[in-house]
Design a protein around this motif. Structure first.
Motif, PDB file in Angstrom:
ATOM      1  N   UNK A 146      -0.574  -5.810   2.646  1.00 28.06           N
ATOM      2  CA  UNK A 146      -0.833  -5.041   3.929  1.00 28.06           C
ATOM      3  C   UNK A 146      -0.907  -3.784   3.499  1.00 28.06           C
TER       4      UNK A 146
ATOM      5  N   UNK B  49       9.631  -6.411  -0.246  1.00 31.20           N
ATOM      6  CA  UNK B  49      10.135  -5.155  -0.458  1.00 31.20           C
ATOM      7  C   UNK B  49      10.444  -4.861  -1.891  1.00 31.20           C
TER       8      UNK B  49
ATOM      9  N   UNK C 244       0.808  -1.097   4.508  1.00 36.04           N
ATOM     10  CA  UNK C 244       2.075  -0.536   4.277  1.00 36.04           C
ATOM     11  C   UNK C 244       2.606  -0.971   2.815  1.00 36.04           C
ATOM     12  N   UNK C 245       2.506  -2.056   2.517  1.00 38.17           N
ATOM     13  CA  UNK C 245       2.906  -2.876   1.205  1.00 38.17           C
ATOM     14  C   UNK C 245       1.994  -1.970  -0.048  1.00 38.17           C
TER      15      UNK C 245
ATOM     16  N   UNK D 152      -5.209  -0.517   7.671  1.00 40.35           N
ATOM     17  CA  UNK D 152      -4.799  -1.895   7.836  1.00 40.35           C
ATOM     18  C   UNK D 152      -6.253  -2.596   8.242  1.00 40.35           C
TER      19      UNK D 152
END
Lengths: 104, 286
Positions: free
Chosen positions: B16, B2, B18-19, B76
């Protein structure tokens, strides 16, 4: 497909104030873990959904070891399993705790 | 992870979905719609004894990109090989529709990358916004059409069927690790035979469908180093235009560009590269 939960009610409070985190991806040999801070401070649950049946005892052992090693109080872990080996499961669970240690 | 600095130096390829979004958007500005806590899982996978993903492999939401508010989606590629499930597709369609009918909210509280995101605009808000906009258009006789910049969709690498979605994009940014194709090499080999396309020959696969070749042939707008920071810089409107990691002498970007007429035969790609002034297939990147 098999679904079960492993819980503890004697966990140490998990550090940080982060409410939610996701680690890993449900793909071959890997798992996706959704971590949420939704439980009382001494409780913790790991809920497993796996397509590979017959390994519940092994999951139980890996998760109880994780409860011993990490401060997970207050955290709920939901796992979507893609056929991960025990070391990957341990790693992802620990990563989930680390992400929750960030202050929101 | 994060930490923003970590994310920016992270490989885009390895990250990923989301990252990728967290790293590409301005720090802390992402607000996810239908996040994993909603557990919007495909209703079909369980019938086949397969486990799902909490976001069905599609991350959607809004955030700031160089201070500008955008809707954003990332697929993804590793979940189900990047395949499109029902929920997966519905989330992307919903995001595009939301962009057509609403303006992203100006004042959105910054959320940390790990905090629980709020929900998307409600159906009522969307309807009211659409009604206001359409009414204004009708008054001045303008057609009801989408205005403003399109929501961005970047190709997600290793997505074997993701090329179809990529083909709908108005701008494509790709790195060396990325591939762009309507079908993956395995699918082509299965249907047309190994003589047509040998999916085990990775050199061939990347020479034909790889990001570098696609960018040179005008099939992508930008070719960047495989770092989240470079994808961010290539798209962020307020930052100066980042120089591509290799030259793109084959002319202006698509669509409507005059593409280099490709030679044919087994040596085709090296020839294209030679004409483009690339002496060696090895990346000459900093």
């Amino acid at each position: 497909m098999e679904q079960f939960e492993v819980r503890t009610s004697s966990a140490r409070r998990a550090a940080g104030t982060c409410r939610q985190a996701v680690v890993g991806v449900n793909t071959s040999g890997n798992i996706e873990v959704l971590v949420e801070r939704v439980l009382p401070e001494t409780e913790s649950v790991v809920a497993v959904t796996t397509a590979v049946t017959g390994y519940r005892d092994l999951w139980q052992a890996v998760i109880e070891d994780f409860f011993d090693r990490a401060a997970t109080g207050g955290l709920r872990f939901d796992i979507n399993d893609g056929g991960a080996k025990p070391d990957v499961v341990s790693l992802r669970l620990r990563q989930g705790v680390r992400r929750m240690e960030i202050d929101a | 992870m994060s930490d923003l600095m970590d994310l920016l130096s992270h490989d885009y390829y390895e990250a990923s979905a989301r990252d990728r979004i967290l790293g590409v958007l301005d720090a802390g500005s992402f607000r996810e719609f239908l996040g994993p806590e909603n557990r919007t899982i495909s209703p079909h996978l369980a019938q086949f004894g397969l486990t799902g993903a909490f976001d069905d492999g599609m991350v959607i939401g809004e955030g700031l990109l160089g201070g500008k508010r955008v809707y954003i989606a990332a697929q993804e590629g590793r979940f189900m090989g990047g395949a499109f499930g029902e929920v997966h597709g519905a989330k992307l369609v919903g995001l595009l529709r939301a962009r057509r009918t609403t303006t992203p909210r100006r004042a959105s509280p910054p959320s940390s990358s790990c905090s629980t995101p709020a929900g998307p605009p409600s159906g009522g808000e969307r309807r009211r916004a659409r009604h206001r906009r359409d009414a204004a258009r009708d008054r001045r006789g303008a057609p009801r059409r989408r205005s403003g910049p399109r929501p961005r969709r970047r190709p997600v690498r290793r997505v074997r069927r993701g090329g179809i979605v990529t083909a709908f994009c108005s701008r494509i940014i790709v790195s060396e690790h990325g591939r762009i194709g309507v079908s993956g090499p395995e699918v082509i080999e299965t249907n047309k035979g190994v003589e047509e396309f040998d999916s085990k020959d990775k050199g061939l696969v990347w020479r034909v469908t790889g990001g570098r070749t696609r960018a040179m042939m005008g099939g992508a707008d930008r070719f960047v180093r495989d770092r989240i920071a470079e994808f961010r810089a290539a798209r962020s409107r307020r930052s100066p235009a980042a120089a591509p990691s290799t030259s793109r002498p084959c002319g202006p970007s698509r669509p409507g560009s005059r593409r280099a007429s490709p030679p044919t035969g087994p040596a085709a790609t090296p020839e294209i590269w030679r004409k483009a002034g690339v002496a060696s297939p090895r990346p000459s990147q900093p």
